[in-house]
Design a protein around this motif. Structure first.
Motif, PDB file in Angstrom:
ATOM      1  N   PRO A 159       0.820  -1.207   0.000  1.00 32.23           N
ATOM      2  CA  PRO A 159       0.000   0.000   0.000  1.00 32.23           C
ATOM      3  C   PRO A 159       0.858   1.264   0.000  1.00 32.23           C
ATOM      4  CG  PRO A 159      -0.598  -1.484   1.820  1.00 32.23           C
ATOM      5  CD  PRO A 159       0.639  -2.025   1.206  1.00 32.23           C
ATOM      6  N   GLU A 160       0.252   2.340  -0.418  1.00 31.78           N
ATOM      7  CA  GLU A 160       0.905   3.646  -0.446  1.00 31.78           C
ATOM      8  C   GLU A 160       1.249   4.082   0.990  1.00 31.78           C
ATOM      9  OE1 GLU A 160      -0.194   7.903  -2.547  1.00 31.78           O
ATOM     10  OE2 GLU A 160      -1.726   6.423  -2.152  1.00 31.78           O
ATOM     11  N   GLY A 161       2.431   4.656   1.164  1.00 35.46           N
ATOM     12  CA  GLY A 161       2.758   5.268   2.451  1.00 35.46           C
ATOM     13  C   GLY A 161       3.279   4.327   3.526  1.00 35.46           C
ATOM     14  N   VAL A 162       3.650   3.086   3.149  1.00 34.87           N
ATOM     15  CA  VAL A 162       4.156   2.172   4.183  1.00 34.87           C
ATOM     16  C   VAL A 162       5.683   2.143   4.228  1.00 34.87           C
ATOM     17  CG1 VAL A 162       2.097   0.722   4.140  1.00 34.87           C
ATOM     18  CG2 VAL A 162       4.053   0.095   2.724  1.00 34.87           C
ATOM     19  N   GLY A 163       6.329   2.881   3.313  1.00 40.93           N
ATOM     20  CA  GLY A 163       7.788   3.001   3.405  1.00 40.93           C
ATOM     21  C   GLY A 163       8.582   2.245   2.351  1.00 40.93           C
ATOM     22  N   LYS A 164       7.951   1.889   1.234  1.00 45.41           N
ATOM     23  CA  LYS A 164       8.671   1.162   0.168  1.00 45.41           C
ATOM     24  C   LYS A 164       9.812   2.016  -0.391  1.00 45.41           C
ATOM     25  CE  LYS A 164       5.051   0.766  -2.512  1.00 45.41           C
ATOM     26  NZ  LYS A 164       3.923   1.343  -1.772  1.00 45.41           N
ATOM     27  N   HIS A 165       9.494   3.288  -0.594  1.00 39.88           N
ATOM     28  CA  HIS A 165      10.446   4.219  -1.178  1.00 39.88           C
ATOM     29  C   HIS A 165      11.651   4.404  -0.249  1.00 39.88           C
ATOM     30  CE1 HIS A 165      11.666   7.686  -3.496  1.00 39.88           C
ATOM     31  NE2 HIS A 165      10.777   7.310  -4.388  1.00 39.88           N
ATOM     32  N   THR A 166      11.362   4.616   1.012  1.00 44.44           N
ATOM     33  CA  THR A 166      12.422   4.821   2.002  1.00 44.44           C
ATOM     34  C   THR A 166      13.322   3.583   2.083  1.00 44.44           C
ATOM     35  OG1 THR A 166      10.850   6.149   3.214  1.00 44.44           O
ATOM     36  CG2 THR A 166      12.811   5.476   4.411  1.00 44.44           C
ATOM     37  N   PHE A 167      12.690   2.402   2.074  1.00 43.56           N
ATOM     38  CA  PHE A 167      13.440   1.147   2.145  1.00 43.56           C
ATOM     39  C   PHE A 167      14.319   0.993   0.892  1.00 43.56           C
ATOM     40  CE2 PHE A 167      14.279  -3.355   2.062  1.00 43.56           C
ATOM     41  CZ  PHE A 167      14.252  -3.766   3.385  1.00 43.56           C
ATOM     42  N   ALA A 168      13.756   1.315  -0.265  1.00 42.24           N
ATOM     43  CA  ALA A 168      14.508   1.190  -1.526  1.00 42.24           C
ATOM     44  C   ALA A 168      15.728   2.108  -1.510  1.00 42.24           C
ATOM     45  CB  ALA A 168      13.604   1.525  -2.710  1.00 42.24           C
ATOM     46  N   ARG A 169      15.541   3.311  -0.964  1.00 41.05           N
ATOM     47  CA  ARG A 169      16.662   4.260  -0.897  1.00 41.05           C
ATOM     48  C   ARG A 169      17.732   3.786   0.085  1.00 41.05           C
ATOM     49  NH1 ARG A 169      16.669   9.319  -3.156  1.00 41.05           N
ATOM     50  NH2 ARG A 169      14.916   9.567  -4.568  1.00 41.05           N
ATOM     51  N   ALA A 170      17.279   3.211   1.192  1.00 41.05           N
ATOM     52  CA  ALA A 170      18.251   2.693   2.164  1.00 41.05           C
ATOM     53  C   ALA A 170      19.046   1.541   1.543  1.00 41.05           C
ATOM     54  CB  ALA A 170      17.525   2.228   3.429  1.00 41.05           C
ATOM     55  N   LEU A 171      18.362   0.725   0.740  1.00 45.00           N
ATOM     56  CA  LEU A 171      19.035  -0.392   0.060  1.00 45.00           C
ATOM     57  C   LEU A 171      20.075   0.149  -0.941  1.00 45.00           C
ATOM     58  CD1 LEU A 171      19.309  -3.411  -0.653  1.00 45.00           C
ATOM     59  CD2 LEU A 171      17.386  -3.121  -2.240  1.00 45.00           C
ATOM     60  N   ALA A 172      19.657   1.132  -1.731  1.00 46.77           N
ATOM     61  CA  ALA A 172      20.567   1.712  -2.724  1.00 46.77           C
ATOM     62  C   ALA A 172      21.782   2.337  -2.035  1.00 46.77           C
ATOM     63  CB  ALA A 172      19.822   2.765  -3.546  1.00 46.77           C
ATOM     64  N   LYS A 173      21.509   3.087  -0.976  1.00 43.89           N
ATOM     65  CA  LYS A 173      22.599   3.763  -0.265  1.00 43.89           C
ATOM     66  C   LYS A 173      23.580   2.746   0.325  1.00 43.89           C
ATOM     67  CE  LYS A 173      23.167   7.161   3.448  1.00 43.89           C
ATOM     68  NZ  LYS A 173      22.444   7.883   4.507  1.00 43.89           N
ATOM     69  N   THR A 174      23.034   1.645   0.835  1.00 46.93           N
ATOM     70  CA  THR A 174      23.877   0.598   1.416  1.00 46.93           C
ATOM     71  C   THR A 174      24.760  -0.041   0.338  1.00 46.93           C
ATOM     72  OG1 THR A 174      22.202   0.169   3.086  1.00 46.93           O
ATOM     73  CG2 THR A 174      23.820  -1.575   2.724  1.00 46.93           C
ATOM     74  N   LEU A 175      24.159  -0.314  -0.824  1.00 54.82           N
ATOM     75  CA  LEU A 175      24.941  -0.946  -1.902  1.00 54.82           C
ATOM     76  C   LEU A 175      26.046  -0.024  -2.393  1.00 54.82           C
ATOM     77  CD1 LEU A 175      22.081  -2.623  -3.998  1.00 54.82           C
ATOM     78  CD2 LEU A 175      23.681  -3.730  -2.428  1.00 54.82           C
ATOM     79  N   LEU A 176      25.774   1.284  -2.361  1.00 54.68           N
ATOM     80  CA  LEU A 176      26.741   2.247  -2.899  1.00 54.68           C
ATOM     81  C   LEU A 176      27.765   2.717  -1.866  1.00 54.68           C
ATOM     82  CD1 LEU A 176      24.227   4.369  -5.020  1.00 54.68           C
ATOM     83  CD2 LEU A 176      25.899   2.714  -5.888  1.00 54.68           C
ATOM     84  N   HIS A 215       7.012  -8.013  -0.773  1.00 57.38           N
ATOM     85  CA  HIS A 215       5.738  -7.491  -0.275  1.00 57.38           C
ATOM     86  C   HIS A 215       5.938  -6.663   0.993  1.00 57.38           C
ATOM     87  CE1 HIS A 215       3.038  -9.757  -2.951  1.00 57.38           C
ATOM     88  NE2 HIS A 215       4.050 -10.617  -2.988  1.00 57.38           N
ATOM     89  N   PHE A 216       5.465  -5.429   0.958  1.00 57.13           N
ATOM     90  CA  PHE A 216       5.517  -4.548   2.134  1.00 57.13           C
ATOM     91  C   PHE A 216       4.147  -4.532   2.794  1.00 57.13           C
ATOM     92  CE2 PHE A 216       9.563  -2.255   2.162  1.00 57.13           C
ATOM     93  CZ  PHE A 216      10.108  -2.771   0.997  1.00 57.13           C
ATOM     94  N   ARG A 217       4.140  -4.810   4.094  1.00 57.98           N
ATOM     95  CA  ARG A 217       2.868  -4.823   4.815  1.00 57.98           C
ATOM     96  C   ARG A 217       2.623  -3.455   5.445  1.00 57.98           C
ATOM     97  NH1 ARG A 217       4.105 -10.617   6.668  1.00 57.98           N
ATOM     98  NH2 ARG A 217       5.385  -9.672   8.257  1.00 57.98           N
ATOM     99  N   PRO A 218       1.346  -3.176   5.782  1.00 55.28           N
ATOM    100  CA  PRO A 218       1.061  -1.922   6.501  1.00 55.28           C
ATOM    101  C   PRO A 218       1.886  -1.842   7.783  1.00 55.28           C
ATOM    102  CG  PRO A 218      -0.969  -2.999   5.808  1.00 55.28           C
ATOM    103  CD  PRO A 218       0.141  -3.963   5.507  1.00 55.28           C
TER     104      PRO A 218
END
Ligand SMILES: [Zn+2]
Length: 338
Positions: free
Chosen positions: A34-51, A167-170
């Motif tokens: 669902p919208e607003g559960v933090g998918k974007h934030t998690f994706a950015r943290a993953l990218a930042k960690t890889l880089l 899958h991101f849960r609420p």
């Protein structure tokens, strides 16, 4: 933002940390939820960690201090790109997909990885999805593509089968409540909890619900449904003026439209539960809905089911990006004629 600051998705973090440790990180991920559960934030943290160029051997997280981390936070890291649906478009333009494919293929400027985050993946059409297939089948080494969407159902099977679906849960209510307080959006813990129970685990929803104007609109819609003498035009106008107040941004308007439909569904669900002899789900919240009792008096079970069905149809139409005034007017029409 780094993984140690993210709450509510610890199990997903552990999966990624384990995959990284055993060298099994994927090339393409589809983050859904669902919208607003933090998918974007998690994706950015993953990218930042890889880089990150100074990652500790046994901690899967960005250090936050190296040049790569600082560039990432300043949005200037040359090996990270985020693309999203342009505001005026309904489907992802093919030119943008070609650009993503190109970015994944070029040699990394710094370390090893190149990460591309593609937001609004729900809006990929067949042409865009097909353009991706070759890249997904033969991914360039050390390239990671993260697609962000709401449901795997919106993706073609060819995309779904070539991505690892995450899958991101609420978010749990206490995480939402704490976030509301941290952001200074509420005055008390009681208010934070009251909003959190209604936010369905979404920070976006919680942020909206914390606005007094949105809360008042909710009360007004409940009162209109409960009164039972509402004119179609009046309900349609109330819905539209609430949506229009989001400004000209269509995504913000859609968000409000979804919320308005949800507001209408709350007392309908409560009334249905009462009619069926179950407890009103709203009574388990910090604030009962008096309007559901009035609705249960007035409407039969088939009528309530039809009304809920109409709300779900409106919700679907909002997702499919039909014209909002048309959707809301039709919804008001069918709810007041029941
Ligand atoms: Zn770092």
């Amino acid at each position: 933002m780094s993984f140690r600051e993210i709450r509510g998705h610890e199990h997903l973090y552990r999966q990624f940390a384990q995959a990284a440790q055993s060298g099994r990180l994927g090339h393409a991920y589809l983050f859904v939820g669902p919208e607003g559960v933090g998918k974007h934030t998690f994706a950015r943290a993953l990218a930042k960690t890889l880089l990150c160029e100074n990652r500790q051997a046994n901690v899967f997280d960005a250090c936050g201090a190296c040049s790569a981390c600082r560039w990432f936070e300043a949005q200037t890291h040359p090996d990270f790109h985020a693309v999203a649906l342009p505001p005026e478009k309904h489907e992802f333009p093919i030119e943008l997909i070609h650009e993503v494919i190109r970015l994944l293929g070029v040699k990394a400027a710094r370390g090893q990885y190149r990460v591309v985050l593609l937001d609004d993946a729900d809006t990929l059409n067949e042409e865009s999805a097909n353009a991706f297939l070759k890249t997904l089948e033969e991914p360039p080494p050390y390239s990671v593509l993260i697609l962000l969407g709401t449901s795997p159902d919106y993706q073609l099977p060819t995309i779904r089968s070539r991505c690892q679906v995450v899958h991101f849960r609420p978010l749990p209510d206490d995480v939402v409540a704490d976030w509301l307080r941290q952001q200074g959006l509420v005055k008390s813990q009681a208010e934070a909890l009251r909003i959190a129970t209604l936010a369905q685990g979404s920070l976006t929803r919680a942020q909206l619900l914390a606005q007094p104007e949105v809360w008042n609109a909710r009360q007004k819609l409940h009162a209109m449904l409960g009164a039972g003498r509402t004119e179609t035009v009046e309900l349609a106008q109330t819905l539209w003026s609430f949506v229009e107040a989001a400004g000209s941004n269509t995504a913000a308007q859609r968000q409000r439209a979804r919320l308005a439909v949800e507001f209408l569904m709350e007392p309908l669900r409560g009334a249905l539960a009462r009619r069926l002899g179950l407890s009103d789900p709203a009574e388990t919240l910090a604030h009962a809905l008096p309007k559901s009792a009035a609705l249960a008096e007035r409407m039969s079970v088939p009528q309530l089911l039809r009304a809920l069905d109409r709300c779900l149809l409106a919700d679907f139409q909002i997702d499919r990006r039909l014209q909002l005034p048309v959707i809301l007017e039709a919804l008001a029409d069918s709810l007041t004629l029941l």
